[in-house]
Design a protein around this motif. Structure first.
Motif, PDB file in Angstrom:
ATOM      1  N   LYS A 517       0.974  -1.273   0.084  1.00 34.89           N
ATOM      2  CA  LYS A 517       0.267   0.189   0.095  1.00 34.89           C
ATOM      3  C   LYS A 517       0.863   0.796   0.264  1.00 34.89           C
ATOM      4  N   ASP A 520       2.174   2.377  -3.712  1.00 39.78           N
ATOM      5  CA  ASP A 520       1.257   2.145  -4.904  1.00 39.78           C
ATOM      6  C   ASP A 520       0.466   3.803  -4.363  1.00 39.78           C
ATOM      7  N   VAL A 521       0.736   4.291  -3.135  1.00 41.10           N
ATOM      8  CA  VAL A 521       0.920   6.098  -2.821  1.00 41.10           C
ATOM      9  C   VAL A 521       1.889   6.387  -4.137  1.00 41.10           C
ATOM     10  N   TYR A 522       3.211   5.854  -3.422  1.00 39.80           N
ATOM     11  CA  TYR A 522       4.108   6.121  -3.894  1.00 39.80           C
ATOM     12  C   TYR A 522       4.142   6.369  -5.312  1.00 39.80           C
ATOM     13  N   VAL A 523       3.718   5.153  -5.982  1.00 39.54           N
ATOM     14  CA  VAL A 523       3.917   4.833  -7.735  1.00 39.54           C
ATOM     15  C   VAL A 523       2.510   6.184  -8.021  1.00 39.54           C
ATOM     16  N   ASP A 524       1.126   6.312  -7.122  1.00 40.27           N
ATOM     17  CA  ASP A 524       0.679   6.978  -7.793  1.00 40.27           C
ATOM     18  C   ASP A 524       0.732   8.751  -7.283  1.00 40.27           C
ATOM     19  N   ASN A 525       1.299   8.906  -6.556  1.00 35.75           N
ATOM     20  CA  ASN A 525       1.540  10.209  -6.767  1.00 35.75           C
ATOM     21  C   ASN A 525       2.892  11.209  -7.216  1.00 35.75           C
ATOM     22  N   THR A 535       9.375  12.158  -3.229  1.00 38.25           N
ATOM     23  CA  THR A 535       8.210  12.274  -3.501  1.00 38.25           C
ATOM     24  C   THR A 535       7.156  12.018  -1.977  1.00 38.25           C
ATOM     25  N   ARG A 547      -3.998   6.094   3.001  1.00 36.32           N
ATOM     26  CA  ARG A 547      -3.872   4.846   2.154  1.00 36.32           C
ATOM     27  C   ARG A 547      -4.134   3.016   2.893  1.00 36.32           C
TER      28      ARG A 547
END
Length: 550
Positions: A517, A520-525, A535, A547
């Protein structure tokens, strides 16, 4: 690297004989545990969860092939056939019998190794960048200065019983800090002033554990010859004013914070004014004598093998991946720095078998002038490999388990032995590391994520340096159950920072999902090619909390 002279050999032999007598008296009941405790600690011997643990010094991380072979023999004859590389470039044995430790130390002394001051309230092993002496961007080779500090600090009577343990690290790279100097009691960054003179920027009061802190600068430029007298002034101030009534407040970082960096620096300068011209002050001749042990090996006059490597990596994708991630630039044309990763999934990070130790010794002799370096990240470096031999080397190390092309990625986990061995640990570390490695086993995805430091510790002592991991994991005890607290945003490099705790802790089985998770936050932002840490610093911790705890 430094080679013992007759004086060194005599000291080592006398030390072994002294500890043999102490051990025999302890086993016979003539020394109480309290009496034996400081004696065994200053010889690197701990009592762990299941057996004694012996920590063997590897000064500034350097080992010769003959030393690797002796370590292999010792682990085979006196242990369970494997050893462990630590975050401070040392080697640990997890299963020696107490009565065998003097024999182990005697065997090690034959190849110029020891366990002196690898534990106890004294000055520990001085560490440095594993690329020292061969990297392109260093100010100067820091290894001679590490050796000078080692010789000065070993058995120094004034600093044998400090308020608490004391760690020193030296870095010389201008671009990065692979030695984590800002989280050491003293961190020395080699610099040159406007006149081009060599010296040190001095950080004091860094450290992890129960109260993690980044060490502030107390002197911007310390002239080269003043190194030892200034360190002596720092230690004297610490010895005089450091707390001894509470071991949790005894580290120098607590004193620096209490006095303020400016106040602490004033006391050091005042003390230094009395001793800066004492016989301890370095001379040019003394430095050059030690530098004489660190001469360059017999490099061949080579050109960079650019076309050969381009052809080889085009024909073999796995070699291309390994070359991109585990091979670094060397100061000499035609040579490269190779990191052997000790992070193959299913192997505890940093663990190495007796057979593998012998294999590394052979590799060092064949490809790197008979020397290796142990890294802060628990890997091993061959520092002087010919570029035209890289493909051959890669083919050799693939079946040995050293070619995992994950250096600096999420699965290149820094990890302490944790509750599987350590009596201090609140929780196991190794199973968590393995579960995360298995979850993120897609190398293309790892490479897309870029460099991410994931550090795991089994307790607040922070042997896994979790506080300065981009993602840090700490084992905690909750009513007798093992749980894991996560922190984000730490760094051990020139931009050193302590990570922030994400929130309530997690059960062991949840950890792979928690890390997923966060990723995922890193990839999304993230912005294009933006590293994880950048980031995080841009968006803050809240999106990660939302998240993970949704």
């Amino acid at each position: 690297m430094y080679v013992y002279d007759e004086h060194d050999r005599q000291i080592a032999a006398e030390r072994v004989a002294q500890f043999r007598d102490q051990t025999e008296r302890a086993l016979a009941g003539e020394l109480s545990e309290d009496e034996f405790l400081p004696l065994r600690l200053q010889n690197g011997l701990y009592v762990q969860r299941l057996a004694p643990m012996l920590r063997i010094a590897v000064p500034y991380g350097m080992l010769r092939s003959e030393q690797l072979r002796r370590l292999a023999r010792v682990t085979r004859d006196y242990d369970k056939g494997y050893a462990h590389f630590t975050t401070r470039q040392n080697v640990q044995l997890n299963w020696p019998a107490l009565e065998d430790v003097p024999d182990i130390l005697a065997e090690l002394a034959e190849v110029e190794m020891h366990a002196n001051q690898t534990s106890g309230n004294c000055i520990r092993n001085t560490t440095t960048d594993q690329f020292s002496g061969v990297q392109v961007d260093e100010v100067a080779d820091p290894r001679p200065y590490c050796e000078i500090i080692r010789q000065w600090s070993t058995f120094h009577p004034e600093f044998a019983f400090l308020p608490r343990k004391f760690k020193v690290a030296v870095n010389a790279s201008e671009k990065t800090d692979r030695a984590a100097i800002q989280v050491h009691d003293i961190g020395l960054q080699m610099v040159r002033n406007d006149q081009g003179e060599l010296g040190f920027r001095v950080h004091v009061g860094g450290g992890l554990g129960r109260t993690p802190m980044v060490g502030p600068v107390i002197r911007e430029f310390l002239p080269e010859l003043d190194l030892l007298t200034y360190l002596e002034a720092v230690l004297r101030v610490y010895n005089r004013y450091g707390r001894r009534d509470n071991k949790f407040k005894a580290r120098i970082k607590i004193l620096v914070k209490a006095l303020t960096p400016e106040g602490f620096a004033e006391k050091v300068e005042a003390e230094w004014s009395h001793i800066k011209d004492s016989p301890t002050r370095l001379t040019r001749e003394a430095i050059e004598r030690i530098q004489g042990y660190f001469t360059e090996p017999a490099y061949d006059a080579l050109e960079n093998a650019t076309e050969l490597l381009a052809s080889q990596r085009f024909d073999n994708r796995q070699f291309d991946q390994w070359l991109s991630h585990n091979v670094d630039s060397h100061k000499k044309p035609g040579y490269a720095i190779v990191t052997l990763t000790m992070k193959k999934t299913g192997t505890p990070p940093g663990d190495v078998s007796d057979t593998q130790l012998e294999q590394i010794a052979e590799l060092a002799e064949q490809y790197s002038f008979g020397e290796v370096r142990v890294t802060h990240q628990q890997n091993v470096v061959l520092a002087d490999v010919r570029q035209d031999q890289l493909f051959e080397l890669w083919q050799s190390i693939e079946p040995m388990g050293f070619a995992t092309a994950n250096l600096n990625t999420l699965t290149d986990v820094i990890c302490c032995p944790g509750g599987d061995y350590c009596a201090l640990a609140n929780a196991k570390s190794i199973p968590v590391a393995e579960s995360i490695q298995r979850r993120f086993d897609d190398k293309d995805f790892l490479y897309d994520l870029g460099d991410i430091d994931l550090n795991i510790s089994g307790c607040m002592n922070a042997c896994g340096h979790h506080h300065v991991g981009n993602i840090g994991v700490l084992g905690v005890d909750k009513k007798g159950a093992e749980f894991y607290q996560v922190s984000l945003g730490g760094s051990s490099h020139h931009d050193a920072t302590i990570g922030k705790i994400l929130g309530p802790s997690f059960a062991q089985e949840d950890m792979p999902d928690v890390i997923a998770k966060i990723i995922d936050v890193y990839v999304d932002n993230r912005k294009e090619e933006e590293p994880f840490l950048e980031t995080y610093r841009r968006i803050g911790i809240e999106p990660f909390k939302e998240r993970v705890y949704a």
